[in-house]
Design a protein around this motif. Structure first.
Motif, short mmCIF file in Angstrom:
data_model
loop_
_atom_site.label_atom_id
_atom_site.label_comp_id
_atom_site.label_asym_id
_atom_site.label_seq_id
_atom_site.Cartn_x
_atom_site.Cartn_y
_atom_site.Cartn_z
N THR A 97 33.32 155.11 23.22
CA THR A 97 32.34 155.78 22.38
C THR A 97 32.17 157.23 22.81
N GLY A 98 31.82 158.06 21.85
CA GLY A 98 31.52 159.45 22.16
C GLY A 98 30.04 159.65 22.36
N HIS A 99 29.27 158.59 22.15
CA HIS A 99 27.81 158.69 22.25
C HIS A 99 27.25 157.53 23.06
N GLY A 100 27.94 157.16 24.13
CA GLY A 100 27.54 155.99 24.90
C GLY A 100 26.30 156.21 25.73
N ASP A 101 25.60 155.14 26.01
CA ASP A 101 24.48 155.19 26.94
C ASP A 101 24.48 153.88 27.72
N ILE A 102 23.66 153.82 28.73
CA ILE A 102 23.66 152.65 29.61
C ILE A 102 23.29 151.39 28.87
N GLU A 103 22.27 151.46 28.04
CA GLU A 103 21.83 150.27 27.31
C GLU A 103 22.95 149.71 26.43
N MET A 104 23.68 150.61 25.76
CA MET A 104 24.76 150.20 24.88
C MET A 104 25.89 149.52 25.67
N SER A 105 26.26 150.11 26.81
CA SER A 105 27.35 149.55 27.60
C SER A 105 26.96 148.21 28.20
N VAL A 106 25.71 148.07 28.63
CA VAL A 106 25.24 146.80 29.19
C VAL A 106 25.30 145.71 28.12
N LYS A 107 24.86 146.05 26.92
CA LYS A 107 24.88 145.09 25.82
C LYS A 107 26.31 144.65 25.52
N ALA A 108 27.24 145.61 25.51
CA ALA A 108 28.63 145.29 25.23
C ALA A 108 29.23 144.39 26.30
N MET A 109 28.96 144.71 27.57
CA MET A 109 29.52 143.93 28.67
C MET A 109 28.93 142.52 28.69
N LYS A 110 27.64 142.40 28.41
CA LYS A 110 27.01 141.08 28.36
C LYS A 110 27.61 140.21 27.26
N ALA A 111 28.06 140.86 26.18
CA ALA A 111 28.66 140.13 25.07
C ALA A 111 30.13 139.82 25.33
N GLY A 112 30.64 140.22 26.49
CA GLY A 112 32.00 139.84 26.84
C GLY A 112 33.04 140.94 26.86
N ALA A 113 32.63 142.19 26.62
CA ALA A 113 33.60 143.29 26.65
C ALA A 113 34.17 143.40 28.06
N THR A 114 35.46 143.75 28.16
CA THR A 114 36.08 143.86 29.48
C THR A 114 35.85 145.23 30.10
N ASP A 115 35.64 146.26 29.27
CA ASP A 115 35.39 147.61 29.79
C ASP A 115 34.68 148.44 28.73
N PHE A 116 34.08 149.55 29.17
CA PHE A 116 33.35 150.43 28.26
C PHE A 116 33.59 151.87 28.71
N PHE A 117 34.21 152.68 27.84
CA PHE A 117 34.55 154.05 28.19
C PHE A 117 33.82 155.05 27.29
N ALA A 118 33.31 156.11 27.91
CA ALA A 118 32.75 157.22 27.15
C ALA A 118 33.86 158.24 26.93
#
Length: 225
Positions: A97-118
């Motif tokens: 994402t170009g507009h990532g934040d901590i809350e968004m990445s935490v939500k994604a990882m909790k839902a099973g995402a393997t990684d989150f990149f800004a």
């Protein structure tokens, strides 16, 4: 690269058996950049401008992962991830994402995402994350394939052999099983041997592990009779 096209360095036949990286991003420049990055390490890549395009694509049963932008036109990436999970589509997701934040990445990882990149991210970091996701999906496919093969082997058991199996799993001796099933001890011995052979079980613990993966419950002595 246009949506649904394959890396020119890899043939369609190879694409059906080798790992595939799917990229969903509504920014054409990002899709082209990621396609070039994937080709640089000889990975097959399919790119899509929307989640809807991705869902229409026929995906072969090969190791794969989804590189997904969070902010898509129309459907939010996090919403799409939830739909993937709810539909039991088994594919590792790497978010960007170009507009990532901590809350968004935490939500994604909790839902099973393997990684989150800004964005922007280091190419090597993305390649490392994709490599890990592909290895994870390969392991899943191998595990599912082993269970399918085991299920096919189980289906070759005779009705009597299927009756004997839970007692064997329960640790009963042949004479105990014979008493429970009103059979001769030698008949039970033959059935037990066939069960071990057909399920390719090297030992009782091996048989127990295989039966567990098939959901077969051990059975003990019936005290009702």
């Amino acid at each position: 690269m246009q949506a649904g096209t394959t890396s020119p360095t890899i043939s369609r036949a190879e694409a059906l058996t080798g790992p595939i990286v799917y990229v969903v991003d509504d920014d054409a420049a990002v899709r082209r950049a990621l396609a070039t990055l994937m080709r640089s390490v000889e990975l097959c890549v399919e790119t899509f401008a929307s989640a809807e395009e991705f869902l229409l694509f026929s995906r072969p049963a090969v190791p794969s992962c989804l590189v997904l932008d969070v902010r898509l036109r129309g459907k939010n990436g996090l919403t799409f991830q939830k739909e993937i999970v709810d539909s039991s589509m088994h594919i590792p997701v790497v978010f960007m994402t170009g507009h990532g934040d901590i809350e968004m990445s935490v939500k994604a990882m909790k839902a099973g995402a393997t990684d989150f990149f800004a964005k922007p991210f280091r190419d090597q970091d993305m390649l490392d994350a994709i490599g890990q996701a592909l290895r994870r999906d390969k392991a899943r496919l191998e595990s599912e394939g082993a269970v399918m093969q085991l299920r096919a082997s189980y289906d070759t058991l005779s009705p009597r052999e299927k009756e004997v199996l839970p007692y064997v799993l329960g640790g009963l001796l042949n004479k105990q099983i014979a008493s429970e099933m009103n059979l001769s001890e030698i008949t039970v011995k033959v059935h037990r041997g066939q069960v071990m052979k057909k399920l390719n079980a090297r030992s009782l613990p091996d048989l127990v592990r295989k039966a567990e993966s098939l959901g077969i419950v051990p059975r003990g002595i019936d005290t009702a009779h």
